[in-house]
Design an enzyme around this catalytic site. Structure first.
Site, PDB file in Angstrom:
ATOM      1  N   ASP A  63       0.962  -1.062  -0.047  1.00  0.00           N
ATOM      2  CA  ASP A  63      -0.184  -0.071  -0.076  1.00  0.00           C
ATOM      3  C   ASP A  63       1.043   1.149  -0.033  1.00  0.00           C
ATOM      4  O   ASP A  63       2.184   1.185   0.428  1.00  0.00           O
ATOM      5  CB  ASP A  63      -0.889  -0.163   1.244  1.00  0.00           C
ATOM      6  CG  ASP A  63      -2.007   1.111   1.018  1.00  0.00           C
ATOM      7  OD1 ASP A  63      -2.142   1.767  -0.008  1.00  0.00           O
ATOM      8  OD2 ASP A  63      -3.126   1.044   1.626  1.00  0.00           O
TER       9      ASP A  63
HETATM   10  C1  BGC Z   1      -5.009   3.354  -0.205  1.00  0.00           C
HETATM   11  C2  BGC Z   1      -4.818   2.391  -1.144  1.00  0.00           C
HETATM   12  C3  BGC Z   1      -4.837   3.060  -2.534  1.00  0.00           C
HETATM   13  C4  BGC Z   1      -3.307   3.562  -2.508  1.00  0.00           C
HETATM   14  C5  BGC Z   1      -3.220   4.439  -3.901  1.00  0.00           C
HETATM   15  C6  BGC Z   1      -3.557   4.315  -0.328  1.00  0.00           C
HETATM   16  O1  BGC Z   1      -3.645   5.492   0.605  1.00  0.00           O
HETATM   17  O2  BGC Z   1      -4.947   2.861   1.174  1.00  0.00           O
HETATM   18  O3  BGC Z   1      -6.205   1.860  -1.336  1.00  0.00           O
HETATM   19  O4  BGC Z   1      -4.660   2.370  -3.637  1.00  0.00           O
HETATM   20  O5  BGC Z   1      -3.431   4.807  -1.370  1.00  0.00           O
HETATM   21  O6  BGC Z   1      -4.031   5.627  -4.077  1.00  0.00           O
END
Ligand code: BGC
Length: 751
Positions: free
Chosen positions: A221
């Site tokens: 993540d």
């Molecule tokens: C989120 C993810 C997301 C990623 C990219 C993170 O803050 O938890 O779900 O895909 O950012 O935007």
């Protein structure tokens, strides 16, 4: 094998930019974009929090809506549409679906997640991933694992016992991996039992790859990596976004702290992903306007199926020939709530407002609009200072209701209540909205309430007085059109709850533990999440899991449950539409086990069947062995125990139309005997019984038949304890017997 230098291989272990993977040698760079219900394409740079602009795209219903369709085909279609939009922009990896369990109704990202039930969430994930990947684009199921809250999400340790992990929090991911073969996965921010998911070898390698057979790439993540080297060694392939610390990986390989073969494996996996997604980077890149019609139409159909009708005294559908005036109340009917905040937030191409859609659907009726509340009124401090404003809104709404034959009130959570990065603090509507509903229902004008929000909402006193209640989730850009379609009966509601609506927040099983403190959140309710808790304790709820009304009625007949090979079962039934409109039924199959330490029943199968009036269809649903299994924490494996199981067919978890008890032979697994295994366990084990026989015979000769009480006491006694019981067995003999039993079991399993 890629003829890459250590530096090049290390460079692959993190992204090139916020949204792209690194290229090296013949391995192409891949573009990644959120997300789960619409494409948030920002070019290569940009932010990950949804703050910056993204190109206009179609906003489909969020998972809270789409999962309420219980429609595998629809979920697949939406996945495929997202895949198509991704390839138009040369996006090779779509960051979704979100498969975390809705443990608490307060979960800040519940709107992005499918269910409180792992089977429904896993079915959702499977259909979604297959849809996306049918377009040559990799889906990226997230957030692996046990990321069920936003509070302290970057650091918190989700402390969950092994059985609960296996039976509740992992199965949606497991089913999706085994049935849809995703090409990539995203680890979560949090720790699981003290170890960051991003460097959790048990999760990323032992379970995900070795046990489930995942052969794709794991990305972090955004910002989830704590220790680059530990992460790569644990099975994480790509750190996103890059932290410019690849030199740490290089140094670890040079010092011998990390074997170079680890990097070769990463390079192999990324090369495979690049190859699998190659077609997504070919053809001319184009914007998404070309999908404006077709995908908006699909978003509308998906939204129609997402709506759950909770109550209807007969006021719905609205007559299309009647000319009596309607009062449409609620700012959300004019300014729709259709998506949540954070990384999934898209720039929708075209947003349909309910009031406009209803006006064009019912041209002969006067539809008066009154906002009822202001978008700022959810803020308690604003509410206090704007009391007179609030009263003016309510007076105007009451006036409109008094002058109409029907009032339709659209209320719900405000946008700032539902966003990534923060959990909710309440599941109640704002005071202003509750007061509005009380006032409108008190006019005596028949009232339809439409709820908008990415999670369940506690119903107020007004619910008894409302004539109809529609749960309208966050329905995406075409939600207003879909709601109008439902209101006028162009389509029948067919959605079913993916989450129980409790009477009040305090009833939720996670209430005492959520969201934890001091860096830990204890999953103290164990297996008893959502309906598993309410139904086992037989507690009252507002609306049960799986509930959803229709404009039609259905009859169930020819219900048969057949046991196959003594190990699993097949359910068949016929459903007839006994109503007078086209509609879909969602028969649900729950399994109840005779073991004491299990929830009273669990969802293990379902179907969605569209039927014309008077039409009948017969269906068959297979329940594989896993439908009856539970996780054994001593043997660290799934077990199906011999015995009785009840198979229930229901229209919700509590509206059971038929139940049949079957008997299964079980998995015949013979557990390894230990010196601490009880006499009862030894005698129940075929090899143990064989080895103990001479001893038991000898005891029988010398002792008269033991009383049942004595037999029960001995059955509970670990065998080793007999050594000090003066029955002629010493510790060495008992150890030798355990070894002998093990040998017999091994020989038998080889035959
Ligand atoms: C989120 C993810 C997301 C990623 C990219 C993170 O803050 O938890 O779900 O895909 O950012 O935007």
């Amino acid at each position: 094998m890629h003829k890459l230098t250590i530096e090049e291989k290390a460079s692959l272990t993190s992204g090139a930019t916020t949204w792209t993977s690194q290229a090296a040698g013949t391995i192409a760079s891949m573009h990644m974009s959120d997300g789960p219900h619409g494409l948030r394409y920002q070019g290569s740079e940009g932010d990950s929090l949804g703050l910056g602009a993204s190109v206009p795209s179609i906003c489909f219903p969020t998972a809270a809506g789409l999962a309420s369709t219980w429609d595998r085909d629809m979920i697949h279609k939406v996945g495929a549409a997202l895949g198509e939009e991704a390839r138009a922009l040369h996006v090779s990896m779509l960051l979704g679906p979100g498969l975390n369990i809705k443990r608490s109704p307060l979960g800040g990202r519940n709107f992005e997640y499918a269910s409180e039930d792992p089977f429904l969430a896993g079915t959702y994930g499977t259909a979604f991933v297959k849809g996306v990947q049918s377009q040559g684009v990799s889906a990226v199921p997230k957030h692996f694992a046990v990321n069920n809250q936003e509070t302290d999400r970057f650091r918190v340790s989700a402390d969950v016992d092994e059985r609960t992990l296996r039976e509740i929090y992992l199965p949606a991911f497991e089913m999706t991996v085994k049935q849809a073969r995703p090409w990539a996965f995203m680890c979560s921010y949090n720790k699981v039992n003290g170890v960051y998911a991003s460097q959790n070898h048990e999760l990323l390698t032992k379970i995900l790859r070795d046990e489930w057979g995942f052969d794709g790439v794991v990305v972090s993540d955004w910002g989830a990596v704590a220790d680059r080297v530990a992460a790569v060694k644990a099975g994480l392939d790509i750190e996103m976004p890059p932290s410019n610390t690849d030199h740490k990986i290089v140094a670890a390989v040079r010092s011998g702290a990390c074997d170079e073969s680890v990097l070769d494996t990463v390079a192999d996996r990324i090369a495979l992903l690049a190859q699998r997604t190659q077609s997504s980077r070919t053809g001319e890149q184009h914007d998404l306007q070309s999908f404006a019609e077709t995908h908006d139409e699909l978003a509308r159909k998906a939204a129609q199926e997402s709506v759950v009708m909770l109550k209807n005294t007969g006021i719905l559908p609205l007559s299309t020939s009647d000319t009596a005036p309607i009062a449409m109340i609620g700012e959300f009917a004019r300014t729709p709530r259709y998506q949540g905040g954070g990384s999934s937030h898209v720039s929708a191409i075209r947003v349909h407002a309910l009031v406009n859609e209803l006006r064009s659907a019912l041209p002969n009726r006067t539809i008066t609009f009154a906002p009822g509340y202001a978008l700022t009124q959810h803020d308690k401090s604003a509410e206090a200072s704007d009391e007179s404003d609030a009263q003016r809104y309510i007076d105007e709404a009451v006036d409109a209701a008094n002058r109409a034959a029907i009032a339709i009130v659209n209320v719900g959570y405000f946008e700032s209540d539902e966003t990534e990065g923060a959990d909710k603090t309440t599941i109640e509507l704002s005071d202003a909205q509750n007061t509005l509903l009380e006032a409108v229902t008190a006019t005596g004008t028949p009232t339809v309430v439409i709820l908008s929000g990415g999670g369940v909402i506690q119903l107020g006193q007004w619910a008894d007085k409302a004539d109809a209640i529609l749960e309208g989730w966050l329905l995406g850009e075409a939600g207003g059109a879909a709601l109008a379609d439902i209101l006028i009966g162009a389509v029948s509601p067919s959605g079913h709850l993916n989450e129980t609506i409790p009477q009040q927040l305090e009833d939720n099983p996670s209430y005492l533990h959520f969201p934890g403190s001091n860096g830990h959140v204890l999953y103290g309710e164990g297996l008893y999440v959502g309906y598993r808790y309410y139904d086992t304790l037989n507690l009252p709820v507002a609306y049960t899991f799986g509930f959803g009304l229709s404009y039609a009625t259905f009859a169930y007949s020819n219900i048969k449950v057949e046991v196959i090979d003594g190990t699993h079962a097949k359910v068949s039934l016929t459903i007839t539409n006994t109503g007078n409109c086209q509609a879909a039924a969602v028969p649900q199959i729950y399994v109840r086990s005779n073991q004491p330490d299990r929830p009273v029943h669990e969802l293990k199968g379902f179907a969605r069947i569209d039927l014309a009036p008077a039409e009948s269809r017969s269906i068959t649903v297979e329940l594989d062995a896993r439908a009856f299994a539970s996780w054994n924490i001593e043997q660290h494996r799934w077990r199906v125990y011999a015995g009785d199981y009840t198979v229930e067919i229901g229209t919700s978890s509590r509206d059971i139309v038929s139940s049949t008890t079957i008997s299964l032979d079980g998995d015949h697994y013979v557990a390894q005997l230990q010196t601490m295994s009880t006499l009862g366990e030894w005698l129940a084990n075929p090899y143990g019984a064989q080895i103990l026989k001479p001893f038991v015979d000898k005891v029988r000769e010398s002792v008269a038949d033991p009383s049942p009480e004595m037999a029960a006491i001995f059955a509970q006694m670990p065998l080793i304890k007999l050594a000090s019981w003066g029955v002629g067995l010493d510790e060495q003999q008992i150890e030798a017997m355990a070894t002998a039993a093990q040998r017999l079991a091994e020989t038998a399993s080889r035959q």
